[in-house]
Design an enzyme around this catalytic site. Sequence first.
Site, short mmCIF file in Angstrom:
data_model
loop_
_atom_site.label_atom_id
_atom_site.label_comp_id
_atom_site.label_asym_id
_atom_site.label_seq_id
_atom_site.Cartn_x
_atom_site.Cartn_y
_atom_site.Cartn_z
CB ALA A 93 -6.53 -33.59 22.53
CG ASP A 94 -3.33 -37.08 26.16
OD1 ASP A 94 -2.68 -36.60 25.61
OD2 ASP A 94 -2.82 -38.71 26.35
CB SER A 95 -3.14 -33.34 30.08
OG SER A 95 -2.51 -34.46 30.33
#
Length: 76
Positions: free
Chosen positions: A33-35
């Site tokens: 997951a990224d931001s």
Amino acid sequence: MFFEKVRELLSKQFEISEDQITMDTSIIDDLGADSLDVVELIMSLEEEFNIVISEEAAAGITTVREVVEFLEKNVD
């Protein structure tokens, strides 16, 4: 109850099998997951459980276990 729903949400969001998600799954390290993904997850949780998750609380949530524990403490 919370684990199953969180696992379902994550499975849909990351397009993976629910079987790949455990309580110890890291949202960033294991799911990649990224931001933006984290923001989408927080929004999904808020909508699903009709709660508000502060930025401070969200910053402390890194694993599925932490999501479940947060929900257990904050959802009636």
